[in-house]
Design a protein around this motif. Sequence first.
Motif, PDB file in Angstrom:
ATOM      1  N   LYS A 197     -14.511  -4.232  -1.207  1.00 51.63           N
ATOM      2  CA  LYS A 197     -13.703  -3.674  -0.124  1.00 51.63           C
ATOM      3  C   LYS A 197     -12.848  -2.567  -0.726  1.00 51.63           C
ATOM      4  CE  LYS A 197     -10.554  -4.941   3.577  1.00 51.63           C
ATOM      5  NZ  LYS A 197      -9.977  -6.025   4.355  1.00 51.63           N
ATOM      6  N   GLN A 198     -12.591  -1.529   0.062  1.00 50.66           N
ATOM      7  CA  GLN A 198     -11.795  -0.409  -0.406  1.00 50.66           C
ATOM      8  C   GLN A 198     -10.599  -0.202   0.504  1.00 50.66           C
ATOM      9  OE1 GLN A 198     -13.969   3.153  -1.313  1.00 50.66           O
ATOM     10  NE2 GLN A 198     -12.183   4.454  -1.171  1.00 50.66           N
ATOM     11  N   TRP A 199      -9.468   0.131  -0.107  1.00 55.33           N
ATOM     12  CA  TRP A 199      -8.237   0.478   0.594  1.00 55.33           C
ATOM     13  C   TRP A 199      -7.816   1.858   0.104  1.00 55.33           C
ATOM     14  CZ3 TRP A 199      -9.433  -4.088  -1.622  1.00 55.33           C
ATOM     15  CH2 TRP A 199      -9.328  -5.255  -0.852  1.00 55.33           C
ATOM     16  N   GLY A 200      -7.129   2.620   0.930  1.00 55.48           N
ATOM     17  CA  GLY A 200      -6.644   3.912   0.466  1.00 55.48           C
ATOM     18  C   GLY A 200      -6.002   4.722   1.567  1.00 55.48           C
ATOM     19  N   PHE A 201      -5.639   5.949   1.192  1.00 54.03           N
ATOM     20  CA  PHE A 201      -5.106   6.892   2.172  1.00 54.03           C
ATOM     21  C   PHE A 201      -5.673   8.269   1.860  1.00 54.03           C
ATOM     22  CE2 PHE A 201      -2.022   7.218  -1.254  1.00 54.03           C
ATOM     23  CZ  PHE A 201      -1.672   8.563  -1.288  1.00 54.03           C
ATOM     24  N   ILE A 202      -5.737   9.102   2.891  1.00 51.64           N
ATOM     25  CA  ILE A 202      -6.222  10.467   2.757  1.00 51.64           C
ATOM     26  C   ILE A 202      -5.034  11.373   3.031  1.00 51.64           C
ATOM     27  CG2 ILE A 202      -7.779  12.215   3.702  1.00 51.64           C
ATOM     28  CD1 ILE A 202      -9.641   9.817   4.460  1.00 51.64           C
ATOM     29  N   SER A 203      -4.862  12.391   2.174  1.00 47.42           N
ATOM     30  CA  SER A 203      -3.694  13.249   2.338  1.00 47.42           C
ATOM     31  C   SER A 203      -4.011  14.674   1.908  1.00 47.42           C
ATOM     32  CB  SER A 203      -2.534  12.709   1.491  1.00 47.42           C
ATOM     33  OG  SER A 203      -1.343  13.387   1.796  1.00 47.42           O
ATOM     34  N   GLN A 204      -3.084  15.549   2.235  1.00 42.66           N
ATOM     35  CA  GLN A 204      -3.061  16.932   1.763  1.00 42.66           C
ATOM     36  C   GLN A 204      -1.580  17.228   1.555  1.00 42.66           C
ATOM     37  OE1 GLN A 204      -4.154  19.963   4.626  1.00 42.66           O
ATOM     38  NE2 GLN A 204      -4.997  21.252   3.016  1.00 42.66           N
ATOM     39  N   LEU A 205      -1.213  17.752   0.382  1.00 41.81           N
ATOM     40  CA  LEU A 205       0.199  17.918   0.041  1.00 41.81           C
ATOM     41  C   LEU A 205       0.494  19.324  -0.457  1.00 41.81           C
ATOM     42  CD1 LEU A 205       0.617  14.557  -1.892  1.00 41.81           C
ATOM     43  CD2 LEU A 205       1.616  15.100   0.338  1.00 41.81           C
ATOM     44  N   PRO A 206       1.756  19.771  -0.305  1.00 37.91           N
ATOM     45  CA  PRO A 206       2.148  21.063  -0.873  1.00 37.91           C
ATOM     46  C   PRO A 206       2.260  20.977  -2.402  1.00 37.91           C
ATOM     47  CG  PRO A 206       4.030  20.010   0.181  1.00 37.91           C
ATOM     48  CD  PRO A 206       2.831  19.144   0.454  1.00 37.91           C
ATOM     49  N   THR A 207       2.342  22.118  -3.039  1.00 38.45           N
ATOM     50  CA  THR A 207       2.454  22.201  -4.488  1.00 38.45           C
ATOM     51  C   THR A 207       3.588  21.318  -5.003  1.00 38.45           C
ATOM     52  OG1 THR A 207       1.607  24.449  -4.470  1.00 38.45           O
ATOM     53  CG2 THR A 207       2.858  23.798  -6.407  1.00 38.45           C
ATOM     54  N   GLY A 208       3.322  20.629  -6.099  1.00 45.44           N
ATOM     55  CA  GLY A 208       4.341  19.798  -6.725  1.00 45.44           C
ATOM     56  C   GLY A 208       3.724  18.681  -7.552  1.00 45.44           C
ATOM     57  N   ASP A 209       4.576  17.968  -8.248  1.00 41.61           N
ATOM     58  CA  ASP A 209       4.170  16.787  -9.009  1.00 41.61           C
ATOM     59  C   ASP A 209       4.538  15.557  -8.199  1.00 41.61           C
ATOM     60  OD1 ASP A 209       3.166  18.075 -11.345  1.00 41.61           O
ATOM     61  OD2 ASP A 209       5.231  18.536 -11.921  1.00 41.61           O
ATOM     62  N   TYR A 210       3.619  14.609  -8.132  1.00 44.76           N
ATOM     63  CA  TYR A 210       3.775  13.431  -7.291  1.00 44.76           C
ATOM     64  C   TYR A 210       3.477  12.164  -8.071  1.00 44.76           C
ATOM     65  CZ  TYR A 210       3.687  16.712  -3.391  1.00 44.76           C
ATOM     66  OH  TYR A 210       3.979  17.744  -2.529  1.00 44.76           O
ATOM     67  N   ARG A 211       3.867  11.057  -7.458  1.00 43.92           N
ATOM     68  CA  ARG A 211       3.492   9.754  -8.006  1.00 43.92           C
ATOM     69  C   ARG A 211       3.223   8.797  -6.848  1.00 43.92           C
ATOM     70  NH1 ARG A 211       8.899   9.876  -8.245  1.00 43.92           N
ATOM     71  NH2 ARG A 211      10.085   8.073  -7.559  1.00 43.92           N
ATOM     72  N   THR A 212       2.291   7.904  -7.089  1.00 41.73           N
ATOM     73  CA  THR A 212       2.058   6.797  -6.167  1.00 41.73           C
ATOM     74  C   THR A 212       2.418   5.522  -6.902  1.00 41.73           C
ATOM     75  OG1 THR A 212      -0.258   6.575  -6.836  1.00 41.73           O
ATOM     76  CG2 THR A 212       0.194   7.898  -4.860  1.00 41.73           C
ATOM     77  N   VAL A 213       3.022   4.614  -6.180  1.00 37.26           N
ATOM     78  CA  VAL A 213       3.280   3.271  -6.696  1.00 37.26           C
ATOM     79  C   VAL A 213       2.485   2.333  -5.796  1.00 37.26           C
ATOM     80  CG1 VAL A 213       5.010   1.495  -7.161  1.00 37.26           C
ATOM     81  CG2 VAL A 213       5.585   3.920  -7.501  1.00 37.26           C
ATOM     82  N   THR A 214       1.524   1.662  -6.395  1.00 32.25           N
ATOM     83  CA  THR A 214       0.637   0.783  -5.647  1.00 32.25           C
ATOM     84  C   THR A 214       0.920  -0.658  -6.017  1.00 32.25           C
ATOM     85  OG1 THR A 214      -1.057   2.482  -5.657  1.00 32.25           O
ATOM     86  CG2 THR A 214      -1.783   0.239  -5.153  1.00 32.25           C
ATOM     87  N   GLU A 215       1.151  -1.464  -5.015  1.00 29.52           N
ATOM     88  CA  GLU A 215       1.359  -2.906  -5.217  1.00 29.52           C
ATOM     89  C   GLU A 215       0.203  -3.641  -4.574  1.00 29.52           C
ATOM     90  OE1 GLU A 215       5.156  -3.796  -3.508  1.00 29.52           O
ATOM     91  OE2 GLU A 215       6.244  -2.730  -5.089  1.00 29.52           O
ATOM     92  N   ILE A 216      -0.420  -4.520  -5.337  1.00 27.53           N
ATOM     93  CA  ILE A 216      -1.499  -5.353  -4.818  1.00 27.53           C
ATOM     94  C   ILE A 216      -1.054  -6.799  -4.958  1.00 27.53           C
ATOM     95  CG2 ILE A 216      -2.742  -5.205  -7.029  1.00 27.53           C
ATOM     96  CD1 ILE A 216      -5.341  -5.550  -5.435  1.00 27.53           C
ATOM     97  N   SER A 217      -1.025  -7.492  -3.858  1.00 31.03           N
ATOM     98  CA  SER A 217      -0.625  -8.900  -3.903  1.00 31.03           C
ATOM     99  C   SER A 217      -1.810  -9.768  -3.503  1.00 31.03           C
ATOM    100  CB  SER A 217       0.575  -9.158  -2.996  1.00 31.03           C
ATOM    101  OG  SER A 217       0.280  -8.805  -1.674  1.00 31.03           O
ATOM    102  N   ARG A 218      -1.784 -10.973  -4.002  1.00 31.46           N
ATOM    103  CA  ARG A 218      -2.871 -11.927  -3.834  1.00 31.46           C
ATOM    104  C   ARG A 218      -4.174 -11.360  -4.388  1.00 31.46           C
ATOM    105  NH1 ARG A 218      -2.886 -14.730   1.779  1.00 31.46           N
ATOM    106  NH2 ARG A 218      -3.989 -16.229   0.529  1.00 31.46           N
ATOM    107  N   PRO A 219      -4.089 -10.702  -5.560  1.00 34.33           N
ATOM    108  CA  PRO A 219      -5.327 -10.165  -6.129  1.00 34.33           C
ATOM    109  C   PRO A 219      -6.226 -11.295  -6.604  1.00 34.33           C
ATOM    110  CG  PRO A 219      -3.549  -9.916  -7.680  1.00 34.33           C
ATOM    111  CD  PRO A 219      -2.949 -10.444  -6.406  1.00 34.33           C
ATOM    112  N   LEU A 220      -7.459 -10.950  -6.839  1.00 41.47           N
ATOM    113  CA  LEU A 220      -8.424 -11.953  -7.259  1.00 41.47           C
ATOM    114  C   LEU A 220      -7.991 -12.669  -8.523  1.00 41.47           C
ATOM    115  CD1 LEU A 220     -11.636  -9.897  -6.686  1.00 41.47           C
ATOM    116  CD2 LEU A 220     -10.576 -11.551  -5.189  1.00 41.47           C
TER     117      LEU A 220
END
Length: 149
Positions: A111-134
């Motif tokens: 199964k896949q989870w995610g998001f689709i985006s388009q962003l202006p110029t810059g440095d970014y970070r994502t913080v991903t939390e997965i709970s109840r992982p296998l």
Amino acid sequence: MANQILGKEGLEHPWATALVECQFRLAWESGHPILGDIAFTEDDHFLAGIVVLVPYKLLGLVRGQTETILEAVEIQVLLAQDGSNSIVPQTILETVVKDVYIASVGPVAWKQWGFISQLPTGDYRTVTEISRPLFFEDQHTWTVHFRVD
């Protein structure tokens, strides 16, 4: 699956460029495994995703058990521009549970989870939390840094 295509046929596959340049995995803390740093342009739409695979036969499970496990996984993704105190929860898209056969492990549900985006110029970070992982009781968190030029 994009990673199977790349793993089997490498960067010579006709779809390789699009597969490599338009996405990143939310768990790649140290960058893209082939290209290193993760970067897009302002014109790019990109997919930030995570896939959970369960080789159920190898693990002694039946397909129905696997679906229950995958449906219990919870994903939250926060996005922030570096230097900003504003962190924005992302709306997560998810697939249904799918099947693939991988010669080395047999039948696999995924199964896949995610998001689709388009962003202006810059440095970014994502913080991903997965709970109840296998096979874990706790929560796992990954931070991925990427650049939009």
